[in-house]
Write a protein that holds these residues in place. Structure first.
Motif: not given
Length: 144
Positions: A35-43, A45-55, A60-66
């Motif tokens: 997230a720091e290197v790519s500047e993709d700080r989409n929640p 990937h980084l915020d547990e509450a956002t992840g829990q509320a998602s489908m 989840i990991a960044h697709g481009m990280l994989v």
């Protein structure tokens, strides 16, 4: 050359069907660093509450990280040092949850020795399930 050996396989030695794999656990540290290197700080990937509320029910990991695991394989293991990336296409088939063990594999599909171009099939799996697939085109190193 084993999967974990780093170096160069010159185009003169490549054959269709040759492959190399890399297995890596994608955890919180990897996601935060990416997230720091790519500047993709989409929640997602980084915020547990956002992840829990998602489908997905969790971060989840960044697709481009994989997808970057393919770059590691191509630049370090096959063809290896001296390889120049020319193109990549990827399809993201399933999310990679934090803590998942991902196995990325690149396999030689086509070789154009005259132009030193090699096309690879790219596949990333978690527990045998495809999460990312695509193809890469590289300019391979040559002895000559």
């Amino acid at each position: 050359m084993r999967d974990d050996e780093i170096g160069t396989i010159y185009i003169e030695d490549l054959e269709v069907g040759m492959s190399r794999s890399l297995t890596k656990v994608i955890g919180d540290a990897e996601v935060r660093s990416f997230a720091e290197v790519s500047e993709d700080r989409n929640p997602i990937h980084l915020d547990e509450a956002t992840g829990q509320a998602s489908m997905f029910g969790g971060r989840i990991a960044h697709g481009m990280l994989v997808g970057s695991l393919f770059s590691a394989l191509l630049g370090e293991r096959i063809p290896g040092h001296g390889t120049i990336y020319m193109g990549q296409n990827l399809k993201f088939r399933a999310p990679v949850m934090l803590g998942a063990e991902v196995t990325a594999t690149v396999t030689v599909r086509e070789i154009n020795r005259e132009k030193r171009r090699v096309t690879f099939d790219c596949l990333a799996e978690v527990g045998g399930k495809t999460v990312v697939q695509g193809e890469a085109l590289v300019l391979a190193p040559s002895r000559g």
